[in-house]
Design an enzyme around this catalytic site. Structure first.
Site, PDB file in Angstrom:
ATOM      1  N   ASP A  17      56.615 -69.420 -31.566  1.00 40.93           N
ATOM      2  CA  ASP A  17      55.509 -68.434 -31.555  1.00 40.93           C
ATOM      3  C   ASP A  17      55.219 -67.801 -30.188  1.00 40.93           C
ATOM      4  OD1 ASP A  17      55.494 -69.526 -34.080  1.00 40.93           O
ATOM      5  OD2 ASP A  17      53.362 -69.938 -34.142  1.00 40.93           O
ATOM      6  N   ASP A  59      54.413 -66.544 -36.060  1.00 39.07           N
ATOM      7  CA  ASP A  59      53.224 -66.563 -36.886  1.00 39.07           C
ATOM      8  C   ASP A  59      53.104 -65.151 -37.458  1.00 39.07           C
ATOM      9  OD1 ASP A  59      51.251 -68.521 -37.479  1.00 39.07           O
ATOM     10  OD2 ASP A  59      49.786 -67.503 -36.205  1.00 39.07           O
ATOM     11  N   HIS A  61      50.978 -63.287 -40.191  1.00 39.22           N
ATOM     12  CA  HIS A  61      49.903 -63.373 -41.180  1.00 39.22           C
ATOM     13  C   HIS A  61      49.662 -62.060 -41.928  1.00 39.22           C
ATOM     14  CE1 HIS A  61      48.965 -67.278 -39.658  1.00 39.22           C
ATOM     15  NE2 HIS A  61      48.398 -66.877 -38.536  1.00 39.22           N
ATOM     16  N   HIS A  78      44.831 -62.583 -35.724  1.00 37.10           N
ATOM     17  CA  HIS A  78      45.966 -62.586 -34.788  1.00 37.10           C
ATOM     18  C   HIS A  78      47.264 -62.495 -35.577  1.00 37.10           C
ATOM     19  CE1 HIS A  78      45.605 -66.724 -36.162  1.00 37.10           C
ATOM     20  NE2 HIS A  78      46.905 -66.846 -35.918  1.00 37.10           N
ATOM     21  N   LYS A 103      56.545 -67.741 -40.636  1.00 36.82           N
ATOM     22  CA  LYS A 103      55.586 -68.672 -41.260  1.00 36.82           C
ATOM     23  C   LYS A 103      54.187 -68.087 -41.168  1.00 36.82           C
ATOM     24  CE  LYS A 103      54.787 -71.090 -36.982  1.00 36.82           C
ATOM     25  NZ  LYS A 103      53.381 -70.636 -36.866  1.00 36.82           N
ATOM     26  N   CYS A 142      50.795 -75.059 -32.933  1.00 35.53           N
ATOM     27  CA  CYS A 142      52.058 -74.907 -33.657  1.00 35.53           C
ATOM     28  C   CYS A 142      53.217 -75.686 -33.035  1.00 35.53           C
ATOM     29  CB  CYS A 142      52.396 -73.425 -33.812  1.00 35.53           C
ATOM     30  SG  CYS A 142      51.272 -72.627 -34.998  1.00 35.53           S
TER      31      CYS A 142
HETATM   32  C1  VGL Z   1      48.847 -70.760 -33.547  1.00 37.88           C
HETATM   33  C2  VGL Z   1      46.570 -70.669 -33.657  1.00 37.88           C
HETATM   34  C3  VGL Z   1      46.642 -69.955 -34.822  1.00 37.88           C
HETATM   35  C4  VGL Z   1      50.088 -71.196 -32.818  1.00 37.88           C
HETATM   36  C5  VGL Z   1      48.944 -70.045 -34.720  1.00 37.88           C
HETATM   37  O1  VGL Z   1      51.138 -70.552 -32.957  1.00 37.88           O
HETATM   38  O2  VGL Z   1      49.997 -72.207 -32.096  1.00 37.88           O
HETATM   39  N1  VGL Z   1      47.670 -71.073 -33.025  1.00 37.88           N
HETATM   40  N2  VGL Z   1      47.829 -69.643 -35.342  1.00 37.88           N
HETATM   41 ZN    ZN Z   2      48.064 -68.213 -36.893  1.00 34.31          ZN
END
Ligand code: VGL
Ligand code: ZN
Length: 190
Positions: A17, A59, A61, A78, A103, A142
């Site tokens: 990420d 990530d 979403h 985010h 993901k 993550c």
């Molecule tokens: C993450 C917060 C929300 C990460 C993903 O990639 O660590 N942190 N979504």
């Molecule tokens: Zn996230």
């Protein structure tokens, strides 16, 4: 540990990420999140040179995601699919043969781990991978989830400590402890 000496056949590098939104200026900025990039670039280059496969999770979403605060979740909006913030950080130099793991697309629950319903463990086992080198963001979210799931799936896991940054310092300390307890090894970047 120098990446050229560390990486061996049977390894995979997992870059978790490293997206704009998790770096300074993004929508869920992690303090010094971008500091992981030069470190990871060295590992990525060494992996590419040695034929060690490189995986980059993201990530990704939907606009309405259960992890967003407007939807009852813990995080600000985010990494919305196809936005600038969801892009890999432009300074991250991924090789052309990088394998992207997407993901966080589900409407019913969040997926912090790159192994959560992605099929990644099966894929890696089938490729003969047995050891993972992991870095990225965030150390206490993550990265932690990916490392713990990697251990559960039977992989040896090396966490490149200087290639990770936490959302909170205390969360980071706790995450490092949990990852070590789960059998992961913490290594210095170089
Ligand atoms: C993450 C917060 C929300 C990460 C993903 O990639 O660590 N942190 N979504
Ligand atoms: Zn996230």
């Amino acid at each position: 540990m120098h990446p050229n000496d560390a990486l061996q056949p049977g390894d995979a590098l997992i870059v978790v990420d490293v997206q704009r939104d998790f770096c300074p200026g993004g929508r869920l900025p992690i303090e010094h999140g971008d500091a992981v990039i030069p470190v990871l670039n060295d590992w990525v280059a060494a992996a590419a040179a040695k034929g060690v496969p490189v995986y980059a999770s993201r990530d990704w979403h939907p606009v309405a995601h259960p992890s967003f605060d407007g939807e009852g979740g813990p995080w600000p909006v985010h990494c919305v699919q196809d936005t600038e913030g969801a892009a890999f950080h432009p300074d991250l130099r991924l090789p052309p043969e990088v394998i992207v793991v997407t993901k966080g697309t589900r409407f019913d629950h969040d997926q912090n781990s790159a192994f959560d319903e992605t099929g990644l463990a099966k894929h890696l086992h089938e490729k003969g991978v047995h050891r993972l080198w992991v870095g990225g963001l965030a150390q206490d979210v993550c990265v932690k989830a990916t490392v713990l799931d990697g251990r559960k799936a039977g992989f040896a896991v090396q966490v490149i400590r200087d290639a990770t940054r936490p959302v909170t310092e205390s969360g980071g300390e706790e995450a490092l402890k949990l990852m070590v307890e789960a059998g992961a090894e913490l290594v210095a970047a170089a």
